[in-house]
Scaffold this motif. Structure first.
Motif, PDB file in Angstrom:
ATOM      1  N   MET A  24      -4.978 -30.135  -3.967  1.00 49.49           N
ATOM      2  CA  MET A  24      -5.289 -29.828  -5.550  1.00 49.49           C
ATOM      3  C   MET A  24      -5.235 -28.215  -5.763  1.00 49.49           C
ATOM      4  O   MET A  24      -4.944 -27.895  -6.904  1.00 49.49           O
ATOM      5  CB  MET A  24      -6.373 -30.639  -6.024  1.00 49.49           C
ATOM      6  N   LYS A  25      -5.849 -27.520  -4.858  1.00 54.82           N
ATOM      7  CA  LYS A  25      -6.092 -26.026  -5.106  1.00 54.82           C
ATOM      8  C   LYS A  25      -4.606 -25.370  -5.583  1.00 54.82           C
ATOM      9  O   LYS A  25      -4.789 -24.235  -6.150  1.00 54.82           O
ATOM     10  CB  LYS A  25      -6.867 -25.300  -4.172  1.00 54.82           C
ATOM     11  N   ALA A  63     -13.763 -27.127  -5.773  1.00 56.16           N
ATOM     12  CA  ALA A  63     -13.837 -26.462  -7.249  1.00 56.16           C
ATOM     13  C   ALA A  63     -15.129 -26.304  -7.915  1.00 56.16           C
ATOM     14  O   ALA A  63     -15.935 -27.305  -7.682  1.00 56.16           O
ATOM     15  CB  ALA A  63     -12.886 -27.721  -7.857  1.00 56.16           C
ATOM     16  N   ASP A  74      -5.868 -32.457 -14.744  1.00 59.31           N
ATOM     17  CA  ASP A  74      -6.628 -31.088 -14.133  1.00 59.31           C
ATOM     18  C   ASP A  74      -6.429 -30.100 -15.049  1.00 59.31           C
ATOM     19  O   ASP A  74      -7.503 -29.204 -15.201  1.00 59.31           O
ATOM     20  CB  ASP A  74      -6.031 -31.059 -12.811  1.00 59.31           C
ATOM     21  N   TRP A 122     -10.196 -36.146  -1.543  1.00 56.15           N
ATOM     22  CA  TRP A 122      -8.863 -36.452  -2.337  1.00 56.15           C
ATOM     23  C   TRP A 122      -8.389 -34.863  -2.646  1.00 56.15           C
ATOM     24  O   TRP A 122      -7.096 -35.024  -2.455  1.00 56.15           O
ATOM     25  CB  TRP A 122      -9.266 -37.339  -3.249  1.00 56.15           C
ATOM     26  N   TRP A 123      -9.403 -34.138  -3.120  1.00 54.84           N
ATOM     27  CA  TRP A 123      -8.702 -32.915  -3.646  1.00 54.84           C
ATOM     28  C   TRP A 123      -8.150 -31.956  -2.495  1.00 54.84           C
ATOM     29  O   TRP A 123      -7.211 -31.409  -2.581  1.00 54.84           O
ATOM     30  CB  TRP A 123     -10.066 -32.063  -4.267  1.00 54.84           C
ATOM     31  N   GLU A 124      -8.763 -32.107  -1.348  1.00 54.67           N
ATOM     32  CA  GLU A 124      -8.329 -31.391  -0.324  1.00 54.67           C
ATOM     33  C   GLU A 124      -7.084 -32.020   0.260  1.00 54.67           C
ATOM     34  O   GLU A 124      -6.010 -31.440   0.770  1.00 54.67           O
ATOM     35  CB  GLU A 124      -9.434 -31.367   0.748  1.00 54.67           C
ATOM     36  N   ARG A 172     -11.624 -39.851 -10.264  1.00 54.40           N
ATOM     37  CA  ARG A 172     -11.717 -38.297 -10.057  1.00 54.40           C
ATOM     38  C   ARG A 172     -12.140 -37.669 -11.237  1.00 54.40           C
ATOM     39  O   ARG A 172     -12.886 -36.556 -11.112  1.00 54.40           O
ATOM     40  CB  ARG A 172     -10.450 -37.888  -9.661  1.00 54.40           C
ATOM     41  N   THR A 229     -13.868 -37.641  -3.852  1.00 54.66           N
ATOM     42  CA  THR A 229     -12.933 -36.783  -4.730  1.00 54.66           C
ATOM     43  C   THR A 229     -12.853 -35.525  -3.957  1.00 54.66           C
ATOM     44  O   THR A 229     -11.804 -35.057  -3.962  1.00 54.66           O
ATOM     45  CB  THR A 229     -13.861 -36.775  -6.276  1.00 54.66           C
TER      46      THR A 229
END
Length: 283
Positions: A93-94, A54, A153, A87-89, A206, A84
């Motif tokens: 989260m995308k 991101a 987010d 965690w995002w992946e 995060r 983070t």
């Protein structure tokens, strides 16, 4: 000569942080010593080979916030940021803003299309409308928690987007939670408690340093149960940003109205905000 050197060091550090994030920011974001500048340079080198999923993660202000969250320990801040990224992946989260939330947003409304008088975005929710116990019984608690993280987010992304567009001088955001009619049965059941702890952990780990102001209004005495759960998790900066206000409208009005125009607040908070029909729209 010594005085001139000191002036140059202070001036240089102040100009540096302004160059990172804009022309002016809240005072807490303007102070960075020369030693902290050196830590930032070390941190940038330490994460230089990282692929960030991101855009906001690779901003220098993000680096500063992660360093502050770990007391300027470069190794620990790097570990926190890499966690983070993972965690995002792991949590995809995308795609979180493109998921189908139609069965959640009606039962658990929250709004992120308002701003404060500085132009910083605000997330607003009326907690009485959230039937957490029902979500737990129906096996929807994980989805509700993810929905709230989507709110985190969304308002976080808007803070960076508004800054990029020149609408704000900073990238922090706000939260207003109306706790009117908070219920032990619906909001403090045993199955409900992880809602508060998981969100507190997610926010602090995060999105460190992202919050400017938190207003909890119409908070009854039982709100202390929630505070008792999350206080050990929340950082000092988050706790300092939080105001917990009771049911006296004049009292919480004096706290909120200097920061928010009435057209940015819903009717239950004394405003006249008409929320966007497109939940994630940047107005």
């Amino acid at each position: 000569m010594g005085g001139a050197k000191l002036f140059f060091t202070v001036f240089y550090s102040t100009v540096l942080i302004v160059s990172l994030v804009g022309t002016t920011l809240a005072l807490e974001n303007l102070s960075m010593t020369q030693a902290e500048k050196e830590k930032l340079d070390q941190f940038k080198e330490a994460v230089s080979k990282t692929t960030f999923p991101a855009e906001w993660m690779q901003q220098e202000l993000t680096f500063v916030r992660y360093l502050r969250a770990r007391d300027w320990d470069v190794r620990r801040a790097k570990s926190m940021l890499l966690e983070t990224v993972a965690w995002w992946e792991e949590n995809n989260m995308k795609d979180i803003h493109n998921e189908d939330w139609s069965n959640i947003e009606k039962d658990f409304p929250l709004h992120t299309d308002g701003v404060d008088k500085l132009g910083q975005p605000v997330m607003v929710l009326t907690f009485a409308e959230w039937e957490l116990r029902q979500a737990a019984v129906q096996g929807r608690m994980d989805h509700v928690i993810r929905w709230f993280i989507k709110g985190f987010d969304d308002v976080h992304l808007k803070s960076f987007e508004y800054h990029k567009r020149g609408k704000t001088n900073g990238t922090q955001w706000n939260l207003i939670a109306d706790m009117d009619k908070l219920s032990r049965q619906q909001h403090l059941c045993i199955q409900c408690l992880r809602f508060y702890t998981e969100l507190a952990i997610t926010f602090e780990s995060r999105y460190p340093g992202a919050i400017d102001k938190i207003f909890v209004v119409n908070a009854p005495s039982i709100f202390r149960v929630i505070l008792g759960l999350i206080n050990p998790i929340l950082s000092k900066s988050t706790l300092n940003a939080m105001q917990v206000l009771g049911t006296n409208k004049e009292e919480w009005g004096r706290a909120i109205y200097p920061h928010f125009a009435k057209d940015q607040l819903p009717e239950n908070l004394g405003g006249r905000r008409n929320y966007s029909l497109v939940w994630n729209e940047i107005s």
